[in-house]
Design a protein around this motif. Structure first.
Motif, short mmCIF file in Angstrom:
data_model
loop_
_atom_site.label_atom_id
_atom_site.label_comp_id
_atom_site.label_asym_id
_atom_site.label_seq_id
_atom_site.Cartn_x
_atom_site.Cartn_y
_atom_site.Cartn_z
N GLU A 39 46.93 88.59 87.63
CA GLU A 39 47.25 90.01 87.50
C GLU A 39 48.74 90.15 87.21
O GLU A 39 49.54 89.30 87.60
CB GLU A 39 46.91 90.77 88.80
N THR A 40 49.10 91.23 86.53
CA THR A 40 50.50 91.46 86.17
C THR A 40 51.02 92.70 86.87
O THR A 40 50.35 93.75 86.86
CB THR A 40 50.64 91.64 84.64
N GLU A 42 52.95 95.74 86.81
CA GLU A 42 53.43 96.58 85.72
C GLU A 42 54.87 97.03 85.97
O GLU A 42 55.32 97.16 87.12
CB GLU A 42 52.53 97.80 85.56
N ARG A 43 55.59 97.28 84.91
CA ARG A 43 56.97 97.74 85.00
C ARG A 43 57.03 99.10 85.68
O ARG A 43 56.13 99.94 85.54
CB ARG A 43 57.60 97.83 83.61
N THR A 45 56.68 100.02 88.72
CA THR A 45 55.65 100.33 89.73
C THR A 45 56.01 99.73 91.09
O THR A 45 55.13 99.53 91.94
CB THR A 45 54.27 99.80 89.29
N TRP A 49 52.54 94.12 94.07
CA TRP A 49 51.21 94.39 93.51
C TRP A 49 50.29 94.74 94.67
O TRP A 49 50.25 94.02 95.67
CB TRP A 49 50.71 93.15 92.77
#
Length: 295
Positions: A39-40, A42-43, A45, A49
């Motif tokens: 999973e990435t 996000e910028r 945020t 995660w």
């Protein structure tokens, strides 16, 4: 003044050293990052995660004339992972770049990224070491039944069963025990075509109880000649990536006549779903003998 015939040994001081080849020390490669759920982050945020898990609701029977008043409450649990930054710094002087053989310089370029990838893989293997459940134990010879049992525990997890792919990561020395188990009958009686004959000719590959086997020799062998691999559901192991790998360069005119400092960065974290479930989880450690084979 010397007399006699002239050979290269006579003029060794006049010979330039020209490399025909250069190579970097071979790496085992990165296995773990291809086996986890990636999973990435996000910028813009935040630092972590996050994933929310909703608990099960309970259904009940109701009679035709019965008034039912037993509402089920929704409840959730937050799971967070915060990526951290990994870095490799190098410095190469202008003198090195001007004098070093170009073949050697070309090979040096990828060494920093290799170091990042090796650490990424090693950190993933450390997550296997952190599993709550462990089989068969220090000094024990690995058998296929241990891997099958781990898979059954993952699929039959009473808290939350996993229905996705399950994989196993071992050291080559651990896999040798599986090979020995499969070909134990060779030399005792005639071996017909089948899995034993295939393994004897081409080595042990494939699956056990629908669990695919992968080899990662970045696994650490401890002082007792044991190693800790693992069996896990792909959805049970998480690799959270932050920023993509990036590079920073700084000119250093004050060092040795000038040169360049280079920093290569990456940002990630490994995590385990169901880590708090001590009864049965989606990750099982395979802790077994990992002595270098002799026969």
């Amino acid at each position: 003044m010397a007399s006699g015939e002239t050979y290269t040994s006579s003029l060794s001081d006049s010979l330039d050293t020209i490399l025909a080849s250069a190579r970097a020390v071979r790496e085992y490669g990165t296995v773990m990052s291809g086996l986890a759920t990636v999973e990435t982050l996000e910028r813009n945020t935040g630092l972590s995660w996050s994933e929310v898990t909703f608990a099960r609701l309970t259904a009940s029977s109701v009679g035709e004339t019965e008034k039912h008043d037993n509402p089920q409450q929704f409840s959730d649990t937050s799971f967070k992972l915060t990526p951290t930054v990994t870095v490799v710094q190098t410095f190469i002087s202008d003198r090195v770049k001007a004098r070093l053989n170009t073949k050697a310089l070309a090979k040096m370029g990828k060494l920093a990224q290799n170091a990042i990838e090796r650490k990424l893989d090693a950190d993933g293997l450390t997550t296997l070491d952190g599993a709550t459940n462990s089989q068969p134990g220090a000094g024990a010879t690995l058998t296929s039944g241990v891997i099958s049992a781990a898979g059954a525990n993952i699929r039959g997890n009473t808290t939350e069963p996993s229905s996705g792919p399950i994989v196993c990561v071992l050291h080559s020395f651990q896999r040798k025990d599986l090979y020995d188990e499969l070909v134990a009958a060779v030399g005792t009686y005639a071996i017909p075509e089948g899995e034993t004959a295939k393994a004897y000719r081409g080595g042990y590959t494939g699956k056990i109880d629908n669990i695919e086997i992968f080899i990662d020799d970045n696994l650490t062998i401890d002082s007792s000649s044991d190693a800790k691999g693992g069996v896990f559901a792909k959805e049970g192991l998480l690799l959270i990536r932050g920023r993509s790998p990036w590079q920073e360069t700084r000119r250093e005119p004050n060092i040795g006549g000038g040169g360049d400092s280079v920093w290569l960065y990456d940002e990630y974290i490994w995590g385990e779903r169901l880590a708090a479930n001590t009864t049965s989880a989606w990750l099982w450690e395979i802790y077994s003998d990992c002595t270098a084979p002799t026969s």
